[in-house]
Design a protein around this motif. Structure first.
Motif, short mmCIF file in Angstrom:
data_model
loop_
_atom_site.label_atom_id
_atom_site.label_comp_id
_atom_site.label_asym_id
_atom_site.label_seq_id
_atom_site.Cartn_x
_atom_site.Cartn_y
_atom_site.Cartn_z
N VAL A 1 0.95 -1.21 -0.14
CA VAL A 1 0.06 0.15 -0.02
C VAL A 1 0.80 1.29 -0.11
N ALA A 2 0.90 2.10 -1.02
CA ALA A 2 1.78 3.27 -1.18
C ALA A 2 1.24 4.41 -0.29
N PRO A 3 2.32 4.65 0.67
CA PRO A 3 1.99 5.72 1.61
C PRO A 3 2.60 7.13 0.98
N THR A 4 2.03 8.17 1.27
CA THR A 4 2.49 9.61 1.15
C THR A 4 3.37 10.20 2.26
N VAL A 5 4.74 10.60 1.99
CA VAL A 5 5.54 10.84 3.04
C VAL A 5 6.23 12.24 2.80
N LYS A 6 5.90 13.15 3.86
CA LYS A 6 6.28 14.51 3.58
C LYS A 6 7.37 14.93 5.04
N GLU A 7 8.54 15.26 4.79
CA GLU A 7 9.48 15.41 5.72
C GLU A 7 10.05 17.09 5.74
N THR A 8 9.77 17.24 7.24
CA THR A 8 10.20 18.54 7.26
C THR A 8 11.23 18.77 8.72
N ASN A 9 12.30 19.09 8.38
CA ASN A 9 13.22 19.10 9.59
C ASN A 9 13.44 17.85 10.40
N GLY A 10 13.39 16.62 9.58
CA GLY A 10 13.44 15.51 10.49
C GLY A 10 11.87 14.85 11.08
N VAL A 11 10.83 15.72 10.75
CA VAL A 11 9.67 15.31 11.07
C VAL A 11 8.99 14.75 9.67
N GLU B 1 5.63 13.31 8.18
CA GLU B 1 4.26 13.07 8.20
C GLU B 1 3.96 11.96 7.12
N VAL B 2 3.39 10.89 7.75
CA VAL B 2 2.96 9.78 6.69
C VAL B 2 1.52 9.63 6.75
N LYS B 3 1.21 9.12 5.72
CA LYS B 3 -0.35 8.90 5.40
C LYS B 3 -0.63 7.71 4.15
N TYR B 4 -1.49 6.94 4.65
CA TYR B 4 -2.07 5.71 3.67
C TYR B 4 -3.40 5.54 3.77
N THR B 5 -4.09 5.04 2.91
CA THR B 5 -5.35 4.92 3.01
C THR B 5 -5.72 3.60 2.76
#
Length: 436
Positions: free
Chosen positions: A285-295, A297-301
């Motif tokens: 299941v493909a997740p979306t990953v957004k990185e900001t300064n080592g944080v 944010e991951v999301k999958y449905t």
């Protein structure tokens, strides 16, 4: 992240450190708290923390408590388990945790830290403090340490402690200006995490504070006893263990709704973070990953209910808790499975609302539903937390009160229940509950 702020009172410093200590353990199950006093009140984090520390199950507790009684029961389960394990608790009950009584909660956390961390390996808990101080003295004898507070505020001792494991890992403590306590402490705490793998359970501003808390410092300094040193070499750091990942997307989410979590990689930590999600059929299941300064944010449905596997790795090594076993529900749970529940308002402003409550009471009483073991006392939404109240309305698809749920499924408001009664379907629903 929100904990890295200046604290002006010893109790703030203590609470921040105890919160970070709790999260060091809770991350093994994808859990996280921001406020130690408020975030334990539903009992979920507390039951999980107690299980992690004891490596035992506390027994059955509500995973989705939405009503006050469930939260109080969860807290009581954790307290009783600790008492059964021989942990000496003083003047605290599950209700104290539910009511967010700060001093009692801090006392409970110190009891846990003292028993499961500081006094681990000691003959008794009373000797834990002296054993820890002796350990620190043996590492840096030139500092002639006498306490856990003022001997550390100028930041030199923490750098010396880091260097005691291998020369040059920390700052040159001998040449540091004792007036620069915050800067010195920052270097020592950062080096301890980056070079020794010691989690930063306290921040520099707290360590250098004239009111630095003794218990907070003991909690942090006790972590140095976990450093695994190799002969004549710098300790090998497991950088993945310094990371954390937490959120509903790693614990429990709902089908066809975004399952979200965050992963935290400390600044300067080497390695690439990767996330992999498998559904019950072991398909990606493909997740979306957004990185900001080592944080991150991951999301999958998730498209189907069941257990999903989520791997979070740094440089190929799993972070604590990974691989996470995530339960994806068919629908949002209110924690009312196997129960008959009625939600109502004690402050209805309409005559119809008040009449509906009375008429529903009469209807259910006539069927003696209030005598059944699976019937919960009427639940006033007025005393529920706002997010829990909104969950009830969201699942019901209406804000019309009173609302009846049977086996955690919306059965209707009074008008719907009356229609079911007239059609002979209400008895069928109730009888179905008896056979479950």
């Amino acid at each position: 992240l929100a904990l890295n702020k200046m604290s002006s009172h010893w109790q703030d410093i203590q609470q921040n450190t105890f919160t970070r200590w709790s999260n060091q353990h809770l991350k093994k199950r994808g859990l996280h708290i921001n406020d130690l006093v408020k975030d334990l009140r539903d009992g979920i984090a507390l039951c999980n923390l107690v299980e992690i520390l004891n490596e035992k199950s506390v027994g059955k507790f509500s995973q989705n408590p939405k009503v006050p009684a469930q939260k109080q029961e969860n807290c009581a389960i954790a307290i009783k388990f600790l008492q059964d394990e021989g942990v000496k608790l003083v003047n605290i009950s599950g209700n104290d945790i539910f009511e967010s009584r700060a001093k009692l909660i801090l006392g409970l956390m110190w009891t846990l830290i003292l028993k499961y961390d500081i006094s681990r390996g000691s003959k008794d808990e009373n000797s834990g403090e002296s054993a820890l101080l002796e350990f620190l003295r043996s590492r840096i004898p030139s500092y002639n340490l006498k306490n856990f507070t003022m001997d550390w505020t100028d930041g030199r001792a923490i750098n010396a402690l880091v260097n005691s494991f291998n020369s040059g890992l920390g700052g040159d403590h001998a040449s540091m200006d004792p007036k620069n306590g915050v800067d010195n402490a920052k270097k020592g705490i950062a080096a301890a995490q980056d070079k020794l793998g010691v989690p930063a359970l306290i921040i520099a501003e707290e360590m250098a504070h004239p009111r630095v808390d003794k218990l907070a410092m003991m909690t942090y300094l006790s972590q140095f006893r976990n450093v695994k040193q190799q002969t004549q070499q710098a300790p090998v750091v497991d950088y993945a263990s310094l990371c954390s990942a937490y959120g509903p997307g790693l614990v429990q989410s709902v089908r066809n709704q975004p399952a979200e979590f965050v992963a935290i990689v400390p600044p300067g930590t080497p390695g690439k973070l990767e996330v992999k999600v498998l559904n019950p059929a072991n398909s990606d299941v493909a997740p979306t990953v957004k990185e900001t300064n080592g944080v991150y944010e991951v999301k999958y449905t998730p498209k189907e209910a069941g257990f999903y596997q989520v791997s979070v790795t740094l440089a190929g090594k799993h972070v604590p808790g990974s691989i996470f076993q995530v339960m994806i529900l068919e629908q949002e749970s209110l924690g009312g499975e196997g129960k008959i529940r009625v939600f109502y308002s004690t402050t209805s402003s309409t005559q119809k609302g008040r009449d509906d409550v009375q008429n529903l009471q009469n209807l259910l009483a006539a069927k003696k539903i209030h005598l059944r073991k699976d019937f919960e006392p009427w639940i006033p939404v007025d005393i529920m937390d706002r997010e829990d109240r909104e969950a009830v309305f969201r699942k019901a698809g209406t804000r019309s009160l009173p609302i009846v749920f049977i086996d955690d499924a919306y059965a209707g408001d009074y008008d719907n229940i009356q229609s079911l009664e007239e059609e002979g379907k209400l008895d069928q629903l109730i009888k179905h509950m008896e056979t479950k």
